[in-house]
Design a protein around this motif. Structure first.
Motif, PDB file in Angstrom:
ATOM      1  N   ASN A   2       0.849  -1.187   0.000  1.00 47.70           N
ATOM      2  CA  ASN A   2       0.000   0.000   0.000  1.00 47.70           C
ATOM      3  C   ASN A   2       0.891   1.244   0.000  1.00 47.70           C
ATOM      4  N   ILE A   3       0.292   2.406  -0.112  1.00 48.77           N
ATOM      5  CA  ILE A   3       1.051   3.652  -0.260  1.00 48.77           C
ATOM      6  C   ILE A   3       1.941   3.924   0.945  1.00 48.77           C
ATOM      7  N   ILE A   4       1.479   3.610   2.143  1.00 48.97           N
ATOM      8  CA  ILE A   4       2.280   3.819   3.351  1.00 48.97           C
ATOM      9  C   ILE A   4       3.548   2.966   3.302  1.00 48.97           C
ATOM     10  N   GLU A   5       3.411   1.720   2.881  1.00 44.65           N
ATOM     11  CA  GLU A   5       4.577   0.849   2.769  1.00 44.65           C
ATOM     12  C   GLU A   5       5.542   1.354   1.702  1.00 44.65           C
ATOM     13  N   ILE A   7       5.961   4.461   0.840  1.00 42.13           N
ATOM     14  CA  ILE A   7       6.620   5.642   1.411  1.00 42.13           C
ATOM     15  C   ILE A   7       7.700   5.219   2.403  1.00 42.13           C
ATOM     16  N   GLU A   8       7.347   4.321   3.297  1.00 43.06           N
ATOM     17  CA  GLU A   8       8.298   3.867   4.322  1.00 43.06           C
ATOM     18  C   GLU A   8       9.520   3.183   3.717  1.00 43.06           C
ATOM     19  N   SER A  27      -4.588   9.292  -2.371  1.00 42.05           N
ATOM     20  CA  SER A  27      -3.457   9.174  -1.445  1.00 42.05           C
ATOM     21  C   SER A  27      -2.374  10.222  -1.675  1.00 42.05           C
ATOM     22  N   LYS A  30      -0.707  12.099   1.197  1.00 45.98           N
ATOM     23  CA  LYS A  30       0.266  11.401   2.031  1.00 45.98           C
ATOM     24  C   LYS A  30       1.695  11.601   1.515  1.00 45.98           C
ATOM     25  N   TYR A  34       7.125  14.106   0.991  1.00 48.86           N
ATOM     26  CA  TYR A  34       8.054  13.070   0.543  1.00 48.86           C
ATOM     27  C   TYR A  34       9.417  13.700   0.253  1.00 48.86           C
TER      28      TYR A  34
END
Length: 135
Positions: A2-5, A7-8, A27, A30, A34
């Motif tokens: 997903n987008i959070i993963e 980004i992380e 998204s 979020k 960046y």
């Protein structure tokens, strides 16, 4: 992922592809902070966060904001507010250096409320320039 993963794990290439393909419109917020400038530039190209990215630490991101004003003069209003003299002065300087500014952009700028602390003395010349462009 997903987008959070993404980004992380700093999957910048994948994130750029998803933005460009329009696959994550819900998204994009979020990605606002960046760290890779390419992502912020893609957000600018979509007219997002111009009021913040005009003061970005990266020159390329700031330059893209001004490029968008050329392509989309209606975006200028997004960065102007009576409480933000930095943005106002940046747009004024940009307009002054253009050989031929867009009439809509110039009119929007002239009509925008001026912040308390801003470059002064250009009102009359901008009005003349607008008259010349619309005559």
């Amino acid at each position: 992922m997903n987008i959070i993963e993404l980004i992380e794990n700093r999957k910048t290439g994948t994130i750029l592809k998803l933005i460009q393909d329009g696959e994550i419109p819900g998204s994009l917020h979020k990605l606002k902070n960046y760290p890779d400038k390419r992502v912020r530039i893609e957000l600018v190209k979509r007219g997002l966060y111009l009021d913040e990215y005009i003061a970005d630490d990266n020159d390329d991101v700031r330059d893209e904001v001004f490029n968008q004003f050329t392509k989309h003069p209606e975006y200028v209003i997004q960065v102007l507010s009576p409480n933000n003299s930095y943005n106002y002065n940046a747009v004024l300087e940009y307009i002054i250096w253009l050989d031929t500014p867009d009439a809509t952009m110039l009119k929007t700028f002239i009509e925008a409320p001026k912040p308390e602390y801003c470059y002064d003395g250009y009102d009359e010349s901008l009005q003349y320039q607008l008259k010349a462009l619309t005559a």
